[in-house]
Design an enzyme around this catalytic site. Sequence first.
Site, mmCIF file in Angstrom:
data_model
loop_
_atom_site.group_PDB
_atom_site.id
_atom_site.type_symbol
_atom_site.label_atom_id
_atom_site.label_comp_id
_atom_site.label_asym_id
_atom_site.label_seq_id
_atom_site.Cartn_x
_atom_site.Cartn_y
_atom_site.Cartn_z
ATOM 1 C CB THR A 23 37.082 39.209 40.075
ATOM 2 O OG1 THR A 23 35.910 39.052 40.243
ATOM 3 C CG2 THR A 23 37.478 40.069 38.602
ATOM 4 N NE ARG A 69 27.239 43.818 40.833
ATOM 5 C CZ ARG A 69 28.387 43.508 40.803
ATOM 6 N NH1 ARG A 69 29.096 42.815 40.016
ATOM 7 N NH2 ARG A 69 29.318 44.459 41.380
ATOM 8 C CB VAL A 70 25.894 45.041 34.671
ATOM 9 C CG1 VAL A 70 27.478 45.147 33.873
ATOM 10 C CG2 VAL A 70 25.109 44.177 34.029
ATOM 11 N N GLY A 71 28.528 44.678 37.042
ATOM 12 C CA GLY A 71 29.804 45.385 37.654
ATOM 13 C C GLY A 71 30.242 46.141 36.801
ATOM 14 C CG ASP A 72 34.400 46.706 38.451
ATOM 15 O OD1 ASP A 72 33.761 45.866 38.904
ATOM 16 O OD2 ASP A 72 35.426 46.653 38.199
ATOM 17 C CB THR A 117 39.895 43.140 40.838
ATOM 18 O OG1 THR A 117 39.008 42.285 41.663
ATOM 19 C CG2 THR A 117 41.163 43.252 41.474
ATOM 20 N N GLY A 118 37.407 44.330 42.428
ATOM 21 C CA GLY A 118 36.933 44.707 43.888
ATOM 22 C C GLY A 118 35.464 44.927 43.709
ATOM 23 N N GLY A 143 32.389 46.282 42.356
ATOM 24 C CA GLY A 143 31.896 47.010 41.292
ATOM 25 C C GLY A 143 31.523 48.281 41.584
HETATM 26 N N1 ASP Z 1 34.665 43.921 40.176
HETATM 27 C C1 ASP Z 1 33.910 42.737 40.301
HETATM 28 C C2 ASP Z 1 32.324 42.947 40.504
HETATM 29 O O1 ASP Z 1 32.099 43.851 40.918
HETATM 30 C C3 ASP Z 1 33.978 41.640 41.629
HETATM 31 C C4 ASP Z 1 35.665 41.434 41.803
HETATM 32 O O2 ASP Z 1 36.493 42.223 41.287
HETATM 33 O O3 ASP Z 1 35.892 40.485 42.701
HETATM 34 O O4 ASP Z 1 31.719 42.465 39.468
#
Ligand code: ASP
Length: 299
Positions: free
Chosen positions: A165, A193-196, A216-217, A219
């Site tokens: 990301t 699905r919606v992430g952070d 990032t990571g 969500g």
């Molecule tokens: N944070 C992002 C999500 O969960 C993924 C990522 O940062 O790799 O959509």
Amino acid sequence: MLQSPKQTPLTIIVHGGAGNVSPHYHTAALQGCEAAATAGWHVLQDGGSALAAVEAAVRVLEDDPVFNAGTGSVLNADGEVEMDAGIMDGATLQIGAVAAIQHYAHPISLARRVMEASGHHILAAAGAERFAQSQGFAPVPNQQMIVPRRQEQYEKRLAAGTADTVGALALDAAGNVAAANSTGGVNFKLPGRVGDSPLAGAGFYADNAFGAVATTGQGEHIMRVGLAWRAMQALEQGTTAQQAAQQAIALLQERVPDGRAGLIVVDTAGRVGIAHCTRDLPTAYWRQGAAGPVSALRA
Ligand code: ASP
């Protein structure tokens, strides 16, 4: 004696996603981050705003098939690209974000347009795409954003989890900060699905008074602690960018023991912070006075 006007040190920092970067992609990830930081740097150096700089940097990463954003996004459970992006202007606290969108290769620019022209902060799915069309953004076939590596990951059900990301932060000459995020989300996610990444306070935040943050990571882990906001709180208490990044990750690890995340931070002095509890978090930053971007695979 006349005092010279306060000049903030121009700063841009980008990341290429918290996770495990396969050794095969180490060089490409660092080169991609450097190219994005350089694009953002040129915007700042030419007198552009922090907002314009983070958008320019993220667009480079969205076009780079190595990263999980725009072209090269991971595929959802239906084998489709579905993307989230968010942007924030620290001068006005205005936010723009898009969630679960298809057919647009630069979600970050659409997020910015949501901020500037929709009267809302977040638009999702079909409504966001309709807005894009009404604003003259050119749609592309979704298939065009699928690269062979992601198709293979999908077919072989490889690489569950997060990686690649992208995000960017900048501080401009006027002392404005901005934050931007763009992602295809996580592999095999349920459609919708919606992430952070498009959520202020979780995935990003920017406030001229204190600095800016992009996370990032996973969500689902990041949202639970409001990771970007935690780092902002640390900055408000007077920490440096690096301390804020470390405190936020320590808190995540304490409250979400299996939490996987990373973040970048810039403070109002142009200092940068990088922390992560994943193995890798490729980054590149360029601060005033440096001859070029400084990149690293890990903090
Ligand atoms: N944070 C992002 C999500 O969960 C993924 C990522 O940062 O790799 O959509």
